[in-house]
Design a protein around this motif. Structure first.
Motif, PDB file in Angstrom:
ATOM      1  N   ILE A  66      12.565-117.526  27.560  1.00  0.00           N
ATOM      2  CA  ILE A  66      12.008-118.494  28.515  1.00  0.00           C
ATOM      3  C   ILE A  66      13.151-119.284  29.135  1.00  0.00           C
ATOM      4  N   ILE A  67      13.127-119.410  30.467  1.00  0.00           N
ATOM      5  CA  ILE A  67      14.115-120.227  31.161  1.00  0.00           C
ATOM      6  C   ILE A  67      13.351-121.128  32.146  1.00  0.00           C
ATOM      7  N   LYS A  68      13.539-122.426  31.999  1.00  0.00           N
ATOM      8  CA  LYS A  68      12.838-123.428  32.840  1.00  0.00           C
ATOM      9  C   LYS A  68      11.339-123.122  32.943  1.00  0.00           C
ATOM     10  N   LYS A  69      10.744-122.900  31.790  1.00  0.00           N
ATOM     11  CA  LYS A  69       9.289-122.675  31.642  1.00  0.00           C
ATOM     12  C   LYS A  69       8.785-121.317  32.175  1.00  0.00           C
ATOM     13  N   SER A  70       9.664-120.528  32.796  1.00  0.00           N
ATOM     14  CA  SER A  70       9.258-119.171  33.195  1.00  0.00           C
ATOM     15  C   SER A  70       9.551-118.218  32.045  1.00  0.00           C
ATOM     16  N   GLU A  71       8.554-117.376  31.720  1.00  0.00           N
ATOM     17  CA  GLU A  71       8.773-116.380  30.663  1.00  0.00           C
ATOM     18  C   GLU A  71       9.220-115.062  31.292  1.00  0.00           C
ATOM     19  N   PHE A  72      10.297-114.512  30.756  1.00  0.00           N
ATOM     20  CA  PHE A  72      10.810-113.205  31.192  1.00  0.00           C
ATOM     21  C   PHE A  72      10.631-112.214  30.038  1.00  0.00           C
ATOM     22  N   ILE A  73      10.003-111.092  30.334  1.00  0.00           N
ATOM     23  CA  ILE A  73       9.821-110.028  29.326  1.00  0.00           C
ATOM     24  C   ILE A  73      10.501-108.775  29.865  1.00  0.00           C
ATOM     25  N   CYS A  74      11.551-108.351  29.176  1.00  0.00           N
ATOM     26  CA  CYS A  74      12.248-107.125  29.604  1.00  0.00           C
ATOM     27  C   CYS A  74      11.805-105.961  28.713  1.00  0.00           C
ATOM     28  N   THR A  75      11.337-104.899  29.330  1.00  0.00           N
ATOM     29  CA  THR A  75      10.969-103.684  28.601  1.00  0.00           C
ATOM     30  C   THR A  75      11.908-102.573  29.048  1.00  0.00           C
ATOM     31  N   LEU A  76      12.614-101.983  28.084  1.00  0.00           N
ATOM     32  CA  LEU A  76      13.498-100.840  28.354  1.00  0.00           C
ATOM     33  C   LEU A  76      12.809 -99.591  27.822  1.00  0.00           C
ATOM     34  N   ILE A  77      12.716 -98.566  28.668  1.00  0.00           N
ATOM     35  CA  ILE A  77      11.970 -97.364  28.297  1.00  0.00           C
ATOM     36  C   ILE A  77      12.850 -96.134  28.517  1.00  0.00           C
ATOM     37  N   PRO A  78      13.041 -95.295  27.470  1.00  0.00           N
ATOM     38  CA  PRO A  78      13.756 -94.034  27.708  1.00  0.00           C
ATOM     39  C   PRO A  78      12.852 -93.075  28.478  1.00  0.00           C
ATOM     40  N   CYS A  79      13.405 -92.336  29.431  1.00  0.00           N
ATOM     41  CA  CYS A  79      12.603 -91.399  30.235  1.00  0.00           C
ATOM     42  C   CYS A  79      13.479 -90.213  30.621  1.00  0.00           C
ATOM     43  N   ASN A  80      13.069 -89.013  30.216  1.00  0.00           N
ATOM     44  CA  ASN A  80      13.860 -87.808  30.505  1.00  0.00           C
ATOM     45  C   ASN A  80      13.400 -87.073  31.745  1.00  0.00           C
ATOM     46  N   ASN A  81      12.195 -87.407  32.226  1.00  0.00           N
ATOM     47  CA  ASN A  81      11.579 -86.579  33.249  1.00  0.00           C
ATOM     48  C   ASN A  81      11.296 -87.397  34.512  1.00  0.00           C
ATOM     49  N   GLU A  82      11.903 -87.000  35.621  1.00  0.00           N
ATOM     50  CA  GLU A  82      11.726 -87.728  36.889  1.00  0.00           C
ATOM     51  C   GLU A  82      10.254 -87.810  37.295  1.00  0.00           C
ATOM     52  N   GLU A  83       9.471 -86.802  36.898  1.00  0.00           N
ATOM     53  CA  GLU A  83       8.050 -86.776  37.279  1.00  0.00           C
ATOM     54  C   GLU A  83       7.230 -87.838  36.542  1.00  0.00           C
ATOM     55  N   GLU A  84       7.783 -88.398  35.464  1.00  0.00           N
ATOM     56  CA  GLU A  84       7.028 -89.386  34.674  1.00  0.00           C
ATOM     57  C   GLU A  84       7.312 -90.828  35.096  1.00  0.00           C
ATOM     58  N   LYS A 108       9.008 -65.465  24.647  1.00  0.00           N
ATOM     59  CA  LYS A 108       9.691 -66.750  24.849  1.00  0.00           C
ATOM     60  C   LYS A 108       9.490 -67.199  26.294  1.00  0.00           C
ATOM     61  N   THR A 109       9.297 -68.513  26.455  1.00  0.00           N
ATOM     62  CA  THR A 109       9.170 -69.095  27.800  1.00  0.00           C
ATOM     63  C   THR A 109      10.075 -70.316  27.855  1.00  0.00           C
ATOM     64  N   TYR A 110      11.011 -70.301  28.794  1.00  0.00           N
ATOM     65  CA  TYR A 110      11.859 -71.486  28.994  1.00  0.00           C
ATOM     66  C   TYR A 110      11.016 -72.536  29.713  1.00  0.00           C
ATOM     67  N   ILE A 111      10.991 -73.777  29.181  1.00  0.00           N
ATOM     68  CA  ILE A 111      10.176 -74.840  29.791  1.00  0.00           C
ATOM     69  C   ILE A 111      11.055 -75.717  30.686  1.00  0.00           C
ATOM     70  N   ARG A 112      12.076 -76.337  30.099  1.00  0.00           N
ATOM     71  CA  ARG A 112      12.973 -77.220  30.880  1.00  0.00           C
ATOM     72  C   ARG A 112      14.125 -77.639  29.959  1.00  0.00           C
ATOM     73  N   ASN A 113      15.077 -78.338  30.528  1.00  0.00           N
ATOM     74  CA  ASN A 113      16.120 -78.983  29.721  1.00  0.00           C
ATOM     75  C   ASN A 113      15.785 -80.464  29.566  1.00  0.00           C
ATOM     76  N   ASP A 114      15.888 -80.970  28.360  1.00  0.00           N
ATOM     77  CA  ASP A 114      15.663 -82.388  28.083  1.00  0.00           C
ATOM     78  C   ASP A 114      16.932 -82.987  27.506  1.00  0.00           C
ATOM     79  N   TYR A 115      17.095 -84.306  27.696  1.00  0.00           N
ATOM     80  CA  TYR A 115      18.185 -85.010  27.031  1.00  0.00           C
ATOM     81  C   TYR A 115      17.664 -85.545  25.705  1.00  0.00           C
TER      82      TYR A 115
END
Length: 199
Positions: free
Chosen positions: A13-31, A188-195
């Motif tokens: 909280i800074i000067k009564k404003s609440e800040f919530i930071c959410t960091l999300i891992p994401c491997n797929n541009e489509e998501e 076998k079916t190749y789906i994609r490369n993920d990190y």
């Protein structure tokens, strides 16, 4: 490639404003859009949901109604300076009635992401191919033993007419081992490369 291990949330909280930071891992541009929409719904009553992300070849910043350049770009700058990728940062602000001014907002959004990163597990991830491997039921016991021996990570198993394993194959020469095991009767079916993190 550096990214974060799991979703990380940091509030202050800074000067009564609440800040919530959410960091999300994401491997797929489509998501990306789906993930952002999910958090916009979750915090639909907030004054602002500001966004910065670097996923694959995509890089974006959005001030979501804050004065131009005071939120998204400072957030993106923190991600870039930490050499992070495949990450979405969303900073939600509940306005507390005291204006911070352009400089104050820029500092608050930058600090939200920087402090959230101090709480996050930053890990090295590598591009690994994901395959769907389908075999006959008679080979499952031996195949699952091979998965353990070679420390291969499976994300899903489907039991239909045959058994399908969705697996990350860091070393694709493992396919020739399956070929020998099944007398070349597997699919076998190749789906994609993920990190992903390597064990």
């Amino acid at each position: 490639m550096k990214s974060i291990r799991k979703i990380t949330i940091y509030k202050w909280i800074i000067k009564k404003s609440e800040f919530i930071c959410t960091l999300i891992p994401c491997n797929n541009e489509e998501e990306i859009d789906k993930i952002i929409h999910q958090y916009q719904e979750k915090y639909h009553d907030a004054n602002h949901n500001c966004i910065a992300y670097i996923v694959g070849n995509q890089k974006r910043a959005n001030d979501n109604g804050e004065p131009s350049g005071t939120a998204g770009l400072p957030m993106l700058d923190v991600l870039e300076k930490n050499n992070l990728t495949n990450i979405i940062a969303i900073v939600t602000r509940y306005f507390g009635g005291i204006k911070l001014g352009a400089g104050g907002l820029t500092r608050a959004y930058r600090q939200s992401v920087a402090d959230a990163l101090k709480e996050a597990d930053i890990v090295e991830k590598f591009s690994v191919p994901l395959y769907k491997i389908t075999i006959d039921y008679s080979y499952t016991k031996k195949f699952e033993h091979l998965l353990k021996v070679h420390k291969i990570k499976c994300t899903n198993i489907e039991y239909l007419e045959q058994v399908s394993y969705t697996c990350y194959l860091e070393d694709e020469s493992f396919l020739s081992i399956i070929q020998d095991l099944t007398n070349n009767t597997y699919d076998k079916t190749y789906i994609r490369n993920d990190y992903i993190e390597l064990s």
